[in-house]
Write an enzyme that holds these catalytic residues in place. Sequence first.
Site, PDB file in Angstrom:
ATOM      1  CG  MET A   1      -1.866  -1.127   1.250  1.00 35.32           C
ATOM      2  SD  MET A   1      -3.009  -0.949  -0.097  1.00 35.32           S
ATOM      3  CE  MET A   1      -3.199  -2.641  -0.595  1.00 35.32           C
ATOM      4  CB  CYS A   2       2.901   2.237  -1.840  1.00 38.34           C
ATOM      5  SG  CYS A   2       3.221   0.642  -1.107  1.00 38.34           S
ATOM      6  N   GLY A   3       2.446   5.027  -2.187  1.00 41.51           N
ATOM      7  CA  GLY A   3       2.377   6.105  -3.149  1.00 41.51           C
ATOM      8  C   GLY A   3       3.437   5.913  -4.215  1.00 41.51           C
TER       9      GLY A   3
END
Lengths: 231, 445, 299
Positions: free
Chosen positions: C1-3
């Site tokens: 889960m990330c940018g």
Amino acid sequence: MPDTTFDLGTTPLRELNAALHKASAESNARRWRVLNPNGRHAVAVGIHAPLTVEIEGNVGYYCAGMNAEASIIVHGNAGQGVAENMMSGFVHVKGDASQSAGATAHGGMLLIDGNASARCGISMKGVDIVVKGSVGHMSAFMGQSGALIVFGDAGEALGDSLYEAKLFVRGTVKSLGADCIAKEMRDEHKALLHDKLTAAGLAGSVDISEFKRYGSARNLYNFHVDNVDAY
Amino acid sequence: MTAHSNVPRTPPRFSATFDPATLAEIRRAAATGIYDIRGAGTKRKLPHFDDLLFLGASMSRYPLEGYREKCSTEVVLGTRFAKKPIHLKTPVTIAGMSFGALSAQAKEALGRGATLVGTSTTTGDGGMTAEERAQSQTLVYQYLPSRYGMNPVDLRKADAIEIVIGQGAKPGGGGMLLGQKISDRVANMRNLPKGIDQRSACRHPDWTGPDDLEIKIEELREITDWEKPIYVKVGASRPYYDVALAVKSGADVVVLDGMQGGTAATQDVFIEQVGLPILAAIRPAVKALQDLGMHRKVQLIVSGGIRSGADMAKALALGADAVAIGTAALVALGDNDPQWEEEYQKLGTTAGAYDDWHEGLDPAGITTQDPVLAARLDPVKAGRRLANFLSVMTLEAQTIARACGKSHLHNLEPEDLVSLTIEAAAMAGVPLAGTGWVPGQTGGY
Amino acid sequence: MCGIVGLFLKDQKLEGELGAMLASMLCTMTGRGPDSAGFAVYGAGAPGQVKLSLRAAKGYDFPALAQGLSVPADGVPALSIRGTHAVIEVPAAREAQVRAFLAARHPEVAVVGSGTRMEIFKEVGLPSAVAEAFALPSMRGTHGIGHTRMATESAVTTAGAHPFSTGTDQCLVHNGSLSNHNGLRRSLAYQGMTFETENDSEVAAGYLTWRMKQGASLGDALEAGLKDLDGFFTFVVGTESGFGVLRDPIACKPAVMAETDQYVAFGSEYRALIGLPGIDTARVFEPEPATVYFWERAQ
């Protein structure tokens, strides 16, 4: 001229939203202007008064979330979930909208001048959504009521698992979702479409006879084993 | 002839694999073509709190005097970001149960009972009813994937907001309320046609994953001016990671629901085959909080099969801040009560085994939308019964805590427990009774 | 889960500012990934030379390592140290030999990537601290991708940080969560691939590498990934000459792109892009699900 101007470049978002929540139908400040939103999330959320809020630029997720009564105009693009769960009022996105525009919204009008991406009007519960461009895949998924009106095209699986939301698309539909079918456009539907476009200030801008209507086949309303392929 | 009858015969023998219940289910599936949908929680036997025992004080520790020396029970939830945290007099709350699944009378009774003992109750899928808001001093408003009945007016009326990602009965699953229970009022609250099956989505419509949840939490805080605690509820499946991610997403409180948790209407295969028993879920969840330095700062509420003050004390000792009850609360109101035995028999079941909550025919008037049946439940009297039960739970937990020398329930620790079985010792991370052995304690979850 | 962020320059005049622009984009995505951050920058390269991006403990004596890698014919390899990482340049012909030497003699040093132009840096911590530790704003290049990580099911470690190198001059960043990576990891391991972490994204990277080793182009490998990778993903992939984007068919994880005459940019959220020049008039769009996008530099 706005009564109040907030510059999000210098003022915390929390102050803007708190001030908007304090304003009421009796407030002197009824016209608001928001500068430098810069893609910030949760701009002008939870308003419950007949204010007019002009946002000068692009906003992030959930702009105008849970709006009631207010008119909110975004002079730019809107991120995910614009006007999510709106109850009433008017939200106008001058640019494009990202995923899940108008998700679960119960009422009011969401007008998008550009395109809306995937899941536009997902679980819509009474809102009217007008998209002057096209909408992405899975739009109006599980739509319960309200109307989705698309001037352009619709992506894959339009109206999947649809309940009673009414869908009108002028352009092509890439594919229909489970239990969504094309329906006859009778006079009452043309009248309805005309009313919605009038409410959006768009009466006369398009030829209503160019739209096709889509709705629920109602085959999935009560489970039957022969429909398992659709689940 | 006689000689022949004297020959010993092999008596009929059922297969352990194809036992009568299994055979009946195969026949039922073959006849109907649909999986079994039912209410209530797991019915199979699972490792549970019964397998743990407390070590009371004797020589090495000093107990507290019952009734005289105070053993506090109050708990504050939502201290991380919310301007108005929730203060409860006792760490047992009422779990989310929907109007729709339950009658309006039952919802009102839950509010009355919880309020009498100074704790909170929770809405469910389908929105907030005026009755439950009016009768609940502290009401937690659930924010669910379906958003049925979700509206900002009720959001502002709530004392806390619980974002539901999953529940113990069906982690990863959505819902199904069959048409029989979609009455006019339920249909109206959910914007659905009357009488149709109502499907609830398994994912939220406008965010997926913790990175987007963080933004959703920010929106809900902005809408409510950062006043209300935000809970995040997950079904127990990967508790270490889920709790860590809830904390990273900005939750004030994490609600962890074990697989024993009840449900209004879910596939039997989901109820019995997916998820973790709550006993196995608490320690990994607490470890996640500890690893982030957030234990007791982000509060943990656990639920799923909590039945007594002893269960509550054990859950708190394992590191929870509070517990929630659902099924036990319904039983306290009068669910499955033997006084309705004749009617349960007519439904082909018996008091104590009735689980067709989704069919809306509950003789006790609790899991129904039938006005005649629902009228059987007196919300005032049922609320009183629930309050009595909650008080007993609190007294039981205090009794145990005092015996362990604790002046607050929160001072119970895993070291106050031992296990009767190897399974429970491994799952709860406490030693097998009489040994120092904690099976499987090699770290990592 | 990330940018995720990515920037591909069309206008050479901007190349000196690539690192600064990427750093600003990366820091905007802090909320999506506070655990670790990393980036790959495609800078200058010399024909016949390969750059190895190395990672070691803080204060590691990289100059001594470089001395140890010198051979009479080439002298001491060029070395550039940034924080816990260093980039050494060796003749391409010697790459396998150098890698074998490092593996055998210097297990304390990890090779995080290699390529003629690609350099990879990643570390645990907030994106701003990571960008500063490696002096990202000072880097120049033609394109780069970056990642901020909120760890889901694997540990918060530097090895678990993105980008993951998928082959020479190739790397991948991922937002989402795969659901069949364990089985896929086992089957790729059987094919001889090695994995350093339990991270699902590393499996995706390894999968692409494996496909390309089988002869697939990057585009074909990504197409095949649509069938073989289950779960939710937005990938941004860097190559020597360009970068690609792929979203899963459900496409829940966000992705916004902007294109002007000067650049193509990618962000998990629009606000990652707001500092870019001319963004107000850029063509802003969202990549379609299950569609491979690729931008390539004119050679």
